[in-house]
Scaffold this motif. Structure first.
Motif, mmCIF file in Angstrom:
data_model
loop_
_atom_site.group_PDB
_atom_site.id
_atom_site.type_symbol
_atom_site.label_atom_id
_atom_site.label_comp_id
_atom_site.label_asym_id
_atom_site.label_seq_id
_atom_site.Cartn_x
_atom_site.Cartn_y
_atom_site.Cartn_z
ATOM 1 N N TYR A 15 160.041 -39.306 25.299
ATOM 2 C CA TYR A 15 159.635 -38.494 24.812
ATOM 3 C C TYR A 15 158.557 -39.335 24.218
ATOM 4 C CZ TYR A 15 157.552 -35.115 21.365
ATOM 5 O OH TYR A 15 157.259 -33.793 20.566
ATOM 6 N N PHE A 16 159.172 -40.813 22.780
ATOM 7 C CA PHE A 16 159.074 -41.106 21.743
ATOM 8 C C PHE A 16 158.621 -42.195 22.461
ATOM 9 C CE2 PHE A 16 161.746 -37.609 20.789
ATOM 10 C CZ PHE A 16 160.570 -37.329 18.951
ATOM 11 N N GLU A 17 159.260 -43.136 23.411
ATOM 12 C CA GLU A 17 158.513 -43.921 23.897
ATOM 13 C C GLU A 17 157.169 -43.966 24.316
ATOM 14 O OE1 GLU A 17 161.446 -45.229 26.926
ATOM 15 O OE2 GLU A 17 162.949 -45.265 25.764
ATOM 16 N N THR A 18 156.842 -42.707 25.394
ATOM 17 C CA THR A 18 155.539 -42.831 25.581
ATOM 18 C C THR A 18 154.673 -41.975 24.686
ATOM 19 O OG1 THR A 18 155.976 -39.838 26.240
ATOM 20 C CG2 THR A 18 156.202 -41.626 27.632
ATOM 21 N N TRP A 19 155.039 -41.431 23.415
ATOM 22 C CA TRP A 19 154.143 -41.308 22.400
ATOM 23 C C TRP A 19 153.960 -42.365 22.007
ATOM 24 C CZ3 TRP A 19 156.167 -37.862 17.076
ATOM 25 C CH2 TRP A 19 155.660 -38.004 16.078
ATOM 26 N N ARG A 20 154.608 -43.254 21.340
ATOM 27 C CA ARG A 20 154.583 -44.173 21.119
ATOM 28 C C ARG A 20 153.868 -45.324 21.385
ATOM 29 N NH1 ARG A 20 159.581 -46.688 20.557
ATOM 30 N NH2 ARG A 20 159.859 -45.612 18.586
ATOM 31 N N ALA A 21 153.846 -45.535 22.820
ATOM 32 C CA ALA A 21 152.332 -46.156 23.793
ATOM 33 C C ALA A 21 151.443 -45.418 23.650
ATOM 34 C CB ALA A 21 153.244 -46.123 25.338
ATOM 35 N N ARG A 22 151.215 -44.386 22.979
ATOM 36 C CA ARG A 22 150.041 -43.617 23.117
ATOM 37 C C ARG A 22 149.709 -43.549 25.063
ATOM 38 N NH1 ARG A 22 149.656 -45.556 18.680
ATOM 39 N NH2 ARG A 22 148.201 -44.161 17.238
ATOM 40 N N ASP A 23 150.206 -43.387 25.964
ATOM 41 C CA ASP A 23 150.920 -42.801 27.696
ATOM 42 C C ASP A 23 150.836 -41.649 27.331
ATOM 43 O OD1 ASP A 23 150.656 -42.626 29.580
ATOM 44 O OD2 ASP A 23 152.145 -44.404 29.850
ATOM 45 N N PHE A 24 149.528 -40.875 27.240
ATOM 46 C CA PHE A 24 149.647 -39.184 27.542
ATOM 47 C C PHE A 24 149.929 -38.519 28.986
ATOM 48 C CE2 PHE A 24 147.341 -40.578 23.004
ATOM 49 C CZ PHE A 24 147.792 -39.811 22.753
ATOM 50 N N ALA A 25 149.617 -39.450 29.404
ATOM 51 C CA ALA A 25 149.467 -38.429 30.728
ATOM 52 C C ALA A 25 151.147 -38.502 31.132
ATOM 53 C CB ALA A 25 148.999 -39.318 32.042
ATOM 54 N N ILE A 64 156.938 -45.456 15.306
ATOM 55 C CA ILE A 64 157.858 -44.491 15.623
ATOM 56 C C ILE A 64 159.174 -45.065 15.599
ATOM 57 C CG2 ILE A 64 158.759 -42.243 16.436
ATOM 58 C CD1 ILE A 64 155.904 -42.054 17.991
ATOM 59 N N VAL A 65 159.945 -44.741 14.362
ATOM 60 C CA VAL A 65 160.988 -44.991 14.801
ATOM 61 C C VAL A 65 162.432 -44.783 15.073
ATOM 62 C CG1 VAL A 65 162.504 -46.863 13.475
ATOM 63 C CG2 VAL A 65 160.027 -47.601 13.317
#
Length: 122
Positions: A15-25, A64-65
């Motif tokens: 969840y946090f990795e995809t948010w940080r990467a802005r990979d919304f899909a 996001i850390v």
């Protein structure tokens, strides 16, 4: 890692990795269709509203850390630092419920005042 083999802690980390990467899909793929969100800056009644909220928040997020992820069965608490363009890093507690490999509920607690009172002057 698939949704059915991932532990709740792994799903929360993703969840946090995809948010940080802005990979919304990929972010959306971690949420159950009826996932809900509640926090000091808003609420979401389903997964698509959750994604819309994260997209909006991402406009001010610079990093996001994640400090700690602690799981107790299906419940996962993530303690992280929210870095934004508006304020010094803000400590945040995120409580997620993960069922069948998908996040069904997200509750967030933090002091939102630095984000709602305007830019921080140096």
């Amino acid at each position: 890692m698939t949704a059915t083999t991932a532990t709740p802690a792994q799903v929360a980390a993703a969840y946090f990795e995809t948010w940080r990467a802005r990979d919304f899909a990929a972010f959306r793929a971690l949420l159950a269709d009826d996932a809900t969100f509640s926090g000091p800056l808003g609420r979401a009644a389903d997964a698509d509203e959750c994604v819309a909220g994260i997209k909006g928040m991402s406009q001010i997020v610079t990093d996001i850390v994640v400090d700690r992820i602690v799981a107790d069965g299906a419940d996962v608490i993530t303690w992280f630092q929210l870095h934004t363009s508006l304020a010094d890093p803000i400590p945040v507690a995120n409580w997620s419920r993960v069922e069948n490999g998908l996040i069904t509920r997200i509750r967030v607690a933090f002091d939102a005042r630095p984000l709602t009172s305007g830019p921080v002057s140096a």
